[in-house]
Motif scaffolding. Sequence first.
Motif, short mmCIF file in Angstrom:
data_model
loop_
_atom_site.label_atom_id
_atom_site.label_comp_id
_atom_site.label_asym_id
_atom_site.label_seq_id
_atom_site.Cartn_x
_atom_site.Cartn_y
_atom_site.Cartn_z
N ASP A 276 0.95 -1.20 -0.01
CA ASP A 276 0.04 -0.19 0.04
C ASP A 276 0.81 1.35 0.00
O ASP A 276 0.68 2.20 0.51
CB ASP A 276 -0.89 -0.10 1.11
CG ASP A 276 -0.12 -0.24 2.58
OD1 ASP A 276 1.21 -0.10 2.53
OD2 ASP A 276 -0.89 -0.18 3.60
N PHE A 277 1.99 1.34 -0.79
CA PHE A 277 2.84 2.66 -0.87
C PHE A 277 2.11 3.47 -1.71
O PHE A 277 1.85 3.48 -2.89
CB PHE A 277 4.31 2.08 -1.53
CG PHE A 277 5.11 1.26 -0.35
CD1 PHE A 277 5.92 2.29 0.57
CD2 PHE A 277 5.31 0.14 -0.61
CE1 PHE A 277 6.61 1.35 1.39
CE2 PHE A 277 6.25 -0.55 0.20
CZ PHE A 277 6.76 0.16 1.22
N ASN A 278 2.09 4.76 -1.11
CA ASN A 278 1.64 5.94 -1.71
C ASN A 278 2.97 6.14 -2.74
O ASN A 278 4.12 6.22 -1.98
CB ASN A 278 1.55 7.09 -0.93
CG ASN A 278 0.11 7.02 0.07
OD1 ASN A 278 -0.54 6.29 -0.17
ND2 ASN A 278 -0.33 8.19 0.57
N ILE A 279 2.70 6.69 -3.88
CA ILE A 279 3.71 7.07 -4.73
C ILE A 279 3.18 8.43 -5.48
O ILE A 279 2.25 8.50 -6.10
CB ILE A 279 4.63 6.26 -5.77
CG1 ILE A 279 3.30 5.42 -6.51
CG2 ILE A 279 5.40 5.29 -5.05
CD1 ILE A 279 4.09 4.58 -7.73
N ALA A 280 4.02 9.39 -5.20
CA ALA A 280 3.68 10.76 -5.77
C ALA A 280 4.80 11.30 -6.92
O ALA A 280 5.85 10.90 -6.57
CB ALA A 280 3.34 11.88 -4.68
N ALA A 281 4.28 11.98 -7.87
CA ALA A 281 5.01 12.89 -8.80
C ALA A 281 4.62 14.17 -9.10
O ALA A 281 5.30 15.28 -8.96
CB ALA A 281 5.08 11.86 -10.14
#
Length: 326
Positions: free
Chosen positions: A244-249
């Motif tokens: 469940d890792f959030n990853i943002a860009a």
Amino acid sequence: MAQNEMKRILVTGAVGQIGSELTMALREKYGADNVLATGRKTPPSKELLESGPFEYIDVADKASVEAVVDKYEIDTIYHMAAILSAVGEDKPWLCWSVNMDGLKNVLDIGVEKKLTRIFVPSSIAVWGPGAPLEMTPNETVLKPTTMYGVTKVAGELLADYYFKRFGLDCRGVRYPGIISHETLPGGGTTDYAVGIYYDAVIKGSYECFVREDTVLPMMYMPDAIKATLDLMEAPVENLKHHNDFNIAAMSFSVTELAGSIRKVMPEFTCTYKPDSRQAIADSWPNSIDDTAAREEWGWKPAFDLDAMTEDMLANLRRKHEAGLLV
Ligand code: AKB
């Protein structure tokens, strides 16, 4: 033998938007013959078919998955097959069957055949009412209002359960909307952020199916592929989270997206005709906090909006001039 050379990889959903580019990246990294691409119905591209093995399977039919795992002596699965948010609202039970029964089949095969590692993708669709809209943290209320979101929350929990209960090394990220120029997305809500570039190049204008002030987390495909490969290579002892890792860009409104395109194509115009996908977009966050991914496996994106726009338009223009876009 180096660790990389020993992997035998199966990609489900390899004909899809992320799966098609992920398969090529995996073939480059681990050797073309070691990466089996699979799809359900859609024929693979020439590139996918000619660069390595391909088979048709249906993830909801366990025997069809088991057969290729045995035939190709698979030890690692990237389980990319899924029904996305907009189609999921039209066909909720198909969405449940593909996303949940399909996942359980893959996880069960992982336990039964003692597979090394399984990638289980999640999405920003896990959120709904009650979660903060800005910088949504990894740990918060998960109450999605779409069937796709329901399957993604349940999928994260199921994969975490298999890790704790059976020791199956499953890992996954919550992908934001993914923007790319190789394979079109199918049936998602964030598809407008891809369609706008295609229509800009083909027609010089775009009619957007969400309002101009709609803001969603997005990511360019090279960053999404990097996140996927990097998480799968991270030492398991470094991980506190698993599926469940959030990853943002980046996060932008459609107005900002159109403005970025206009920096390269000043004549580009965008009009707005919101449809049922607006409600889905409104139920998702504007931006997300990816501290856990940064701390646990060194996640860092490379592309911002303008860098992505320049690359997207250059690639799509090249294809258009070659007569490859219709
Ligand atoms: C969709 O729009 O359904 C997907 C997603 C955000 O998971 N692109």
